[in-house]
Design a protein around this motif. Structure first.
Motif, PDB file in Angstrom:
ATOM      1  N   ARG A 115       2.138 -12.429  -5.431  1.00 26.82           N
ATOM      2  CA  ARG A 115       0.713 -12.368  -5.811  1.00 26.82           C
ATOM      3  C   ARG A 115       0.297 -10.960  -6.235  1.00 26.82           C
ATOM      4  O   ARG A 115      -0.631 -10.802  -7.024  1.00 26.82           O
ATOM      5  CB  ARG A 115      -0.152 -12.846  -4.655  1.00 26.82           C
ATOM      6  N   VAL A 116       0.956  -9.940  -5.721  1.00 29.45           N
ATOM      7  CA  VAL A 116       0.617  -8.564  -6.089  1.00 29.45           C
ATOM      8  C   VAL A 116       0.787  -8.346  -7.588  1.00 29.45           C
ATOM      9  O   VAL A 116       0.086  -7.525  -8.196  1.00 29.45           O
ATOM     10  CB  VAL A 116       1.479  -7.567  -5.283  1.00 29.45           C
ATOM     11  N   ALA A 117       1.695  -9.095  -8.212  1.00 23.73           N
ATOM     12  CA  ALA A 117       1.966  -8.933  -9.644  1.00 23.73           C
ATOM     13  C   ALA A 117       1.067  -9.790 -10.528  1.00 23.73           C
ATOM     14  O   ALA A 117       1.195  -9.738 -11.758  1.00 23.73           O
ATOM     15  CB  ALA A 117       3.426  -9.264  -9.929  1.00 23.73           C
ATOM     16  N   GLN A 118       0.153 -10.552  -9.949  1.00 20.32           N
ATOM     17  CA  GLN A 118      -0.626 -11.495 -10.747  1.00 20.32           C
ATOM     18  C   GLN A 118      -1.776 -10.855 -11.509  1.00 20.32           C
ATOM     19  O   GLN A 118      -2.161 -11.348 -12.580  1.00 20.32           O
ATOM     20  CB  GLN A 118      -1.170 -12.610  -9.844  1.00 20.32           C
ATOM     21  N   LEU A 119      -2.368  -9.793 -10.989  1.00 19.16           N
ATOM     22  CA  LEU A 119      -3.520  -9.179 -11.654  1.00 19.16           C
ATOM     23  C   LEU A 119      -3.068  -8.220 -12.747  1.00 19.16           C
ATOM     24  O   LEU A 119      -1.921  -7.772 -12.773  1.00 19.16           O
ATOM     25  CB  LEU A 119      -4.387  -8.446 -10.632  1.00 19.16           C
ATOM     26  N   ASP A 120      -3.984  -7.880 -13.650  1.00 15.91           N
ATOM     27  CA  ASP A 120      -3.639  -7.000 -14.758  1.00 15.91           C
ATOM     28  C   ASP A 120      -3.428  -5.569 -14.260  1.00 15.91           C
ATOM     29  O   ASP A 120      -3.749  -5.220 -13.121  1.00 15.91           O
ATOM     30  CB  ASP A 120      -4.709  -7.053 -15.857  1.00 15.91           C
ATOM     31  N   ASP A 121      -2.873  -4.737 -15.144  1.00 15.45           N
ATOM     32  CA  ASP A 121      -2.551  -3.358 -14.758  1.00 15.45           C
ATOM     33  C   ASP A 121      -3.793  -2.560 -14.381  1.00 15.45           C
ATOM     34  O   ASP A 121      -3.727  -1.655 -13.548  1.00 15.45           O
ATOM     35  CB  ASP A 121      -1.809  -2.648 -15.897  1.00 15.45           C
ATOM     36  N   ALA A 122      -4.931  -2.890 -14.975  1.00 13.53           N
ATOM     37  CA  ALA A 122      -6.166  -2.142 -14.707  1.00 13.53           C
ATOM     38  C   ALA A 122      -6.600  -2.277 -13.251  1.00 13.53           C
ATOM     39  O   ALA A 122      -7.269  -1.396 -12.708  1.00 13.53           O
ATOM     40  CB  ALA A 122      -7.282  -2.609 -15.629  1.00 13.53           C
ATOM     41  N   ALA A 123      -6.216  -3.359 -12.605  1.00  8.92           N
ATOM     42  CA  ALA A 123      -6.599  -3.564 -11.202  1.00  8.92           C
ATOM     43  C   ALA A 123      -5.878  -2.597 -10.273  1.00  8.92           C
ATOM     44  O   ALA A 123      -6.356  -2.328  -9.169  1.00  8.92           O
ATOM     45  CB  ALA A 123      -6.310  -4.999 -10.783  1.00  8.92           C
ATOM     46  N   GLU A 124      -4.722  -2.111 -10.697  1.00  9.91           N
ATOM     47  CA  GLU A 124      -3.919  -1.196  -9.865  1.00  9.91           C
ATOM     48  C   GLU A 124      -3.742  -1.730  -8.448  1.00  9.91           C
ATOM     49  O   GLU A 124      -3.818  -1.000  -7.459  1.00  9.91           O
ATOM     50  CB  GLU A 124      -4.545   0.204  -9.829  1.00  9.91           C
ATOM     51  N   VAL A 125      -3.520  -3.030  -8.350  1.00  8.15           N
ATOM     52  CA  VAL A 125      -3.394  -3.665  -7.035  1.00  8.15           C
ATOM     53  C   VAL A 125      -2.122  -3.195  -6.336  1.00  8.15           C
ATOM     54  O   VAL A 125      -1.090  -2.983  -6.969  1.00  8.15           O
ATOM     55  CB  VAL A 125      -3.422  -5.199  -7.171  1.00  8.15           C
ATOM     56  N   TRP A 126      -2.234  -2.987  -5.049  1.00  9.49           N
ATOM     57  CA  TRP A 126      -1.050  -2.663  -4.258  1.00  9.49           C
ATOM     58  C   TRP A 126      -1.236  -3.146  -2.825  1.00  9.49           C
ATOM     59  O   TRP A 126      -2.363  -3.352  -2.359  1.00  9.49           O
ATOM     60  CB  TRP A 126      -0.739  -1.166  -4.282  1.00  9.49           C
ATOM     61  N   ALA A 127      -0.096  -3.355  -2.184  1.00  8.91           N
ATOM     62  CA  ALA A 127      -0.086  -3.734  -0.769  1.00  8.91           C
ATOM     63  C   ALA A 127       0.405  -2.541   0.031  1.00  8.91           C
ATOM     64  O   ALA A 127       1.455  -1.978  -0.274  1.00  8.91           O
ATOM     65  CB  ALA A 127       0.822  -4.940  -0.547  1.00  8.91           C
ATOM     66  N   GLU A 128      -0.356  -2.142   1.025  1.00  7.11           N
ATOM     67  CA  GLU A 128       0.006  -1.025   1.903  1.00  7.11           C
ATOM     68  C   GLU A 128       0.122  -1.580   3.312  1.00  7.11           C
ATOM     69  O   GLU A 128      -0.869  -1.953   3.933  1.00  7.11           O
ATOM     70  CB  GLU A 128      -1.054   0.072   1.833  1.00  7.11           C
ATOM     71  N   TRP A 129       1.358  -1.662   3.797  1.00 15.76           N
ATOM     72  CA  TRP A 129       1.624  -2.292   5.091  1.00 15.76           C
ATOM     73  C   TRP A 129       2.177  -1.270   6.078  1.00 15.76           C
ATOM     74  O   TRP A 129       3.025  -0.445   5.731  1.00 15.76           O
ATOM     75  CB  TRP A 129       2.630  -3.429   4.933  1.00 15.76           C
ATOM     76  N   HIS A 130       1.703  -1.316   7.309  1.00 17.75           N
ATOM     77  CA  HIS A 130       2.075  -0.336   8.327  1.00 17.75           C
ATOM     78  C   HIS A 130       2.793  -0.995   9.497  1.00 17.75           C
ATOM     79  O   HIS A 130       2.382  -2.065   9.961  1.00 17.75           O
ATOM     80  CB  HIS A 130       0.822   0.375   8.852  1.00 17.75           C
ATOM     81  N   ALA A 131       3.841  -0.351   9.963  1.00 16.11           N
ATOM     82  CA  ALA A 131       4.534  -0.802  11.170  1.00 16.11           C
ATOM     83  C   ALA A 131       3.716  -0.408  12.399  1.00 16.11           C
ATOM     84  O   ALA A 131       3.319   0.747  12.534  1.00 16.11           O
ATOM     85  CB  ALA A 131       5.929  -0.176  11.237  1.00 16.11           C
ATOM     86  N   TRP A 132       3.464  -1.354  13.284  1.00 11.20           N
ATOM     87  CA  TRP A 132       2.715  -1.074  14.505  1.00 11.20           C
ATOM     88  C   TRP A 132       3.626  -1.187  15.721  1.00 11.20           C
ATOM     89  O   TRP A 132       4.534  -0.419  15.870  1.00 11.20           O
ATOM     90  CB  TRP A 132       1.499  -2.019  14.600  1.00 11.20           C
ATOM     91  N   ASN A 133       3.381  -2.147  16.606  1.00  7.98           N
ATOM     92  CA  ASN A 133       4.154  -2.254  17.848  1.00  7.98           C
ATOM     93  C   ASN A 133       4.025  -0.946  18.640  1.00  7.98           C
ATOM     94  O   ASN A 133       4.998  -0.242  18.910  1.00  7.98           O
ATOM     95  CB  ASN A 133       5.621  -2.569  17.552  1.00  7.98           C
ATOM     96  N   ILE A 134       2.778  -0.636  19.020  1.00 12.64           N
ATOM     97  CA  ILE A 134       2.445   0.634  19.652  1.00 12.64           C
ATOM     98  C   ILE A 134       2.864   0.641  21.122  1.00 12.64           C
ATOM     99  O   ILE A 134       2.595  -0.303  21.870  1.00 12.64           O
ATOM    100  CB  ILE A 134       0.929   0.896  19.531  1.00 12.64           C
TER     101      ILE A 134
END
Length: 409
Positions: free
Chosen positions: A337-356
């Motif tokens: 789904r990250v690749a579905q929007l146009d380049d102008a959207a500059e969509v990205w997924a930023e995921w963080h490792a937790w398990n604190i």
């Protein structure tokens, strides 16, 4: 008139912006312009605390009383003078109070806990005009709520007392892949591996339309120890990665790693000026006149940071729980789904490792159960039809992913 009476100083009138002022639009907006406009509502009063930004460190350098409007970059540079620091995030323009009000993600958290765990007390102005001390022994319910219970909800925080923590020299890693087909196997391996590593290692993965990147901070460990960790991860066996691992990184170097440098540099070559932000550190908004007031950086020994660009922003966040991990089909779908929007959207997924490992006692609800945090972001559009496409993408993501990761009975 009411606001004017509440302010002190001969320049009180200069610090009030009304709808009749040309700087009104600029003054009421923050860094990122949300289409929901949560912080820019009509017929409301916006209180900008950015200039309440003092830092008073105790003689033993273990505690600091801090003006609640300070930005993280300015806080870090002030604490540098005492060879200590605070467990906070890497974005220098983030306000301290907003950080702790939301819990406080940071790149030391798997070992040290979220930022709200390091708040000892606060001065809070409540709706009835009273200034209360909130701490473990004074108004403890308020103290619990303002740390991780949501910002701007329970009162106006004007001062925070922080527990300071000298951060040791550390090792850093930046790994990137430039082929679309690498995104799924890298993300799968990251989620299987990163949250289960030693607590000193906090990391994130950034997934774009055709590239993927992993950043990590190995707190207090050496380059050799981090290299061994990465070698055992299996990540370097996927595709053709570009890997940069550095050691003996100073704290300031670690905070700018992956932002303006991917090297651990000798101290004299570290350019920490990106941290030297002014109280209102953003570019002007479109053609609106920009509001300025006493925009002085925390130190004159470094160049002042360039203004950060404002942009229209859409975002969604999801927590993956330890007992309800994401399956492969779901993971592949959300990456596609990250690749579905146009380049102008500059969509990205930023995921963080937790398990604190560190256990907090604040209102932040996810400290114990969070395995990973999945955030999706995009730039909005001024074109209404394009914006409608972007909003539908986020609504569809919500409908698909929330049931998969939501609370389990």
């Amino acid at each position: 008139e009411c606001a004017l009476q509440a302010l002190r100083g001969s320049d009180a009138a200069q610090r009030i912006v009304t709808p009749q002022d040309e700087t009104y639009t600029d003054a009421r907006l923050g860094e990122k312009i949300h289409f929901s406009s949560y912080s820019a509502l009509n017929n409301t009063l916006v209180i900008d605390l950015g200039h309440i930004n003092y830092v008073q460190v105790s003689p033993d350098h273990k505690i600091a009383r801090v003006g609640a409007g300070i930005r993280l970059g300015a806080l870090y540079l002030a604490l540098d003078q005492y060879n200590t620091s605070f467990a906070g995030g890497i974005c220098p323009t983030v306000g301290l109070t907003g950080l702790v009000g939301a819990g406080g993600f940071n790149m030391q958290m798997r070992a040290l806990g979220v930022s709200s765990d390091h708040v000892l007390s606060a001065k809070v102005v409540t709706a009835d005009g009273k200034t209360l001390l909130a701490s473990a022994t004074s108004n403890p319910d308020l103290f619990w709520a303002i740390r991780g219970g949501g910002g701007g909800t329970y009162g106006v925080i004007v001062e925070l007392t922080l527990q300071l923590t000298p951060l040791p020299r550390s090792a850093m890693v930046d790994i990137s892949w430039n082929k679309t087909e690498n995104r799924f196997p890298v993300a799968k391996r990251f989620l299987e591996w990163a949250p289960r590593q030693p607590e000193e290692f906090t990391s994130q993965i950034n997934i774009h339309k055709s590239t993927v990147q992993i950043l990590g901070w190995y707190l207090g460990r050496s380059k050799q120890e981090l290299q061994a960790l990465i070698n055992d991860s299996g990540l370097l066996e996927i595709g053709e990665p570009h890997s940069q691992i550095g050691g003996n990184c100073s704290t300031d170097n670690s905070r700018i790693f992956g932002v303006i440098t991917s090297e651990c540099l000798p101290d004299e070559k570290v350019d920490a000026s990106i941290l030297n932000v002014i109280p209102d550190p953003f570019t002007k908004y479109q053609d609106s006149a920009q509001f300025t007031y006493a925009e002085t950086p925390i130190t004159t020994s470094l160049a002042t940071a360039e203004p950060w660009s404002r942009f229209r922003r859409l975002s969604k966040s999801f927590f993956v729980q330890k007992d309800n991990l994401v399956d492969d089909d779901t993971l592949r779908e959300i990456i596609d789904r990250v690749a579905q929007l146009d380049d102008a959207a500059e969509v990205w997924a930023e995921w963080h490792a937790w398990n604190i490992s560190a256990k907090g006692n604040s209102a932040f609800a996810w400290s114990d159960q969070a395995y990973a945090h999945l955030e999706f972001q995009a730039h909005g559009s001024e074109d209404s039809a394009t914006q409608a496409v972007y909003e539908k993408w986020f609504a569809d993501l919500e409908s698909y992913l929330r049931p998969a990761v939501g609370c389990v009975e």
